[in-house]
Motif scaffolding. Structure first.
Motif, PDB file in Angstrom:
ATOM      1  N   ALA A  82       0.800  -1.227   0.000  1.00 16.18           N
ATOM      2  CA  ALA A  82       0.000   0.000   0.000  1.00 16.18           C
ATOM      3  C   ALA A  82       0.834   1.279   0.000  1.00 16.18           C
ATOM      4  CB  ALA A  82      -0.939   0.004   1.213  1.00 16.18           C
ATOM      5  N   TYR A  84       3.416   4.034  -0.994  1.00 18.56           N
ATOM      6  CA  TYR A  84       4.011   4.377  -2.288  1.00 18.56           C
ATOM      7  C   TYR A  84       5.072   5.476  -2.170  1.00 18.56           C
ATOM      8  CZ  TYR A  84       0.327   7.933  -1.918  1.00 18.56           C
ATOM      9  OH  TYR A  84      -0.505   8.937  -1.482  1.00 18.56           O
ATOM     10  N   VAL A 101      -1.751   0.855  -6.113  1.00 18.20           N
ATOM     11  CA  VAL A 101      -1.368   0.107  -4.918  1.00 18.20           C
ATOM     12  C   VAL A 101      -2.347  -1.047  -4.728  1.00 18.20           C
ATOM     13  CG1 VAL A 101      -0.334   2.144  -3.844  1.00 18.20           C
ATOM     14  CG2 VAL A 101      -2.737   1.579  -3.379  1.00 18.20           C
ATOM     15  N   SER A 103      -4.560  -1.673  -2.047  1.00 19.79           N
ATOM     16  CA  SER A 103      -5.132  -1.115  -0.822  1.00 19.79           C
ATOM     17  C   SER A 103      -5.803  -2.195   0.028  1.00 19.79           C
ATOM     18  CB  SER A 103      -6.161  -0.036  -1.181  1.00 19.79           C
ATOM     19  OG  SER A 103      -6.753   0.506  -0.031  1.00 19.79           O
ATOM     20  N   ASN A 106      -2.716  -5.847   2.892  1.00 18.89           N
ATOM     21  CA  ASN A 106      -1.822  -6.191   4.005  1.00 18.89           C
ATOM     22  C   ASN A 106      -2.489  -6.011   5.366  1.00 18.89           C
ATOM     23  OD1 ASN A 106       0.561  -7.122   2.852  1.00 18.89           O
ATOM     24  ND2 ASN A 106       1.406  -5.057   2.582  1.00 18.89           N
ATOM     25  N   ARG A 323      -9.727   2.972  -4.829  1.00 23.66           N
ATOM     26  CA  ARG A 323      -8.823   3.123  -3.687  1.00 23.66           C
ATOM     27  C   ARG A 323      -7.381   2.746  -4.042  1.00 23.66           C
ATOM     28  NH1 ARG A 323     -11.727   3.981   0.960  1.00 23.66           N
ATOM     29  NH2 ARG A 323     -13.912   3.324   0.934  1.00 23.66           N
ATOM     30  N   ASP A 324      -7.210   2.029  -5.132  1.00 20.17           N
ATOM     31  CA  ASP A 324      -5.875   1.589  -5.536  1.00 20.17           C
ATOM     32  C   ASP A 324      -5.143   2.607  -6.394  1.00 20.17           C
ATOM     33  OD1 ASP A 324      -6.432  -0.744  -4.219  1.00 20.17           O
ATOM     34  OD2 ASP A 324      -6.225  -2.076  -5.945  1.00 20.17           O
TER      35      ASP A 324
END
Length: 333
Positions: A82, A84, A101, A103, A106, A323-324
């Motif tokens: 997540a 960056y 990412v 999101s 993890n 969200r990514d």
């Protein structure tokens, strides 16, 4: 008779150096027909060769500096995680290259580590392990030295996917969760999560445990400094599994040296790897791990599948999960 269409070959440069068992999982998750090039070294020369023909980069720990965005075929940088902050976002925007990412992928392993660090500090795991190995039986001491999570005020600074996973786990121990976000959650979501919003100042001043779950940005860098540490309870512990630069490390060392905190659990540091002469190594009330919050074998398949799904969507000109997306970049269509 219809002929089966051959998959379009895509080239992905994986910049991280992984153990063989992890490499096998990543390759197994890759789309059929794709060319997955796995790094053997973090050396710049090797990494430059790796990305020379790549359309996409997959990176977890490895940095993606500005010069990598000059790769002629590069279209997408996908983070195996997540955070960056090691990707040059300005260079990505300038070149029109998408940055994404994974999101929330993890959230489970990182939140487990948070609980481990809190319990380790409260129950004195380091001390107990060391004393029993040296032949001492310190059972009678522990009632005066150990603590429980029950009814503690567990403060989460940054209630995103990982923060929410932490909240769920510590509530199982009977902790009360308070949080601060720049924008509070809605009342319904707060009720569903059983969390209470606090101002930043209130969060710092009332926390029994303060756990950091913020991205590293210019606004969050050094957000926990001498001023904030001085406002925390003397009985409080500080947990950081996000990014080391959220804390002014020299200020934390000073607070620990003068007994202004009960302890700290740190998975991330201002400079990584941690140097052998770092003062944090000298404190008995500090638990340290080498930035391994998300590094569990059980999660590799989930993470790799998510990352490759993002790549397939991008190459097909389809939208990625919102969200990514960090940098939208130029569309493939």
């Amino acid at each position: 008779m219809n002929k089966k269409l051959r998959p379009i070959e895509r080239t992905v440069a994986c910049l991280d150096v992984h153990d063989d068992v992890v490499k096998k999982v990543i390759l197994r998750c890759a789309p059929e027909g794709w060319n997955i090039m796995l790094a053997d070294s973090y050396d710049d020369t090797h990494q430059k060769t790796l990305i020379a023909c790549a359309e996409m980069i997959l990176t977890g720990w490895a940095a993606v500096p500005a010069w990598m965005f000059d790769a002629p075929n590069l279209r997408l940088v996908q983070k195996f995680g997540a955070g960056y902050d090691k990707i040059d976002i300005n260079a990505a925007r300038k070149k029109g290259i998408c940055v994404a990412v994974a999101s929330g992928m993890n959230a489970d392993p990182v939140s487990e580590l948070v609980v481990f660090l809190v319990l380790g500090l409260y129950r004195k795991f380091r001390y107990l392990d060391e004393t029993i190995r040296s032949g001492k039986w310190v059972k009678s001491e522990m009632r005066a030295k150990a603590h429980s999570l029950r009814e503690k005020k567990f403060a989460i600074l940054g209630l995103g996917a990982i923060g929410k996973a932490v909240a769920k786990r510590v509530q199982a121990f009977g902790a009360k969760v308070i949080y601060h976000n720049p924008t509070p959650l809605g009342a319904n979501e707060e009720a569903a999560l059983n969390v209470q919003y606090c101002t930043f100042d209130e969060l710092i001043a009332t926390a029994d445990i303060l756990s950091l779950h913020l991205p590293l940005t210019p606004d969050t860098r050094g957000i926990i400094d001498a001023v904030q540490l001085s406002r925390m309870k003397l009985s409080a512990i500080l947990i950081n599994t996000a990014r080391g630069e959220l804390i002014v490390e020299s200020d934390l060392i000073e607070a620990l040296r003068y007994g202004r905190l009960l302890g700290a659990g740190l998975d991330v540091f201002q400079n990584e790897p941690l140097s052998n002469d770092n003062a944090l190594l000298g404190f008995d009330n500090v638990m340290l791990t080498p930035h391994i919050g998300g590094a569990v074998f059980d999660n590799v398949q989930n993470m790799a599948t998510h990352c490759f799904n993002n790549m397939k969507l991008f190459m097909a000109g389809q939208p990625l999960p919102f969200r990514d997306v960090i940098v939208k970049g130029n569309s493939m269509v």
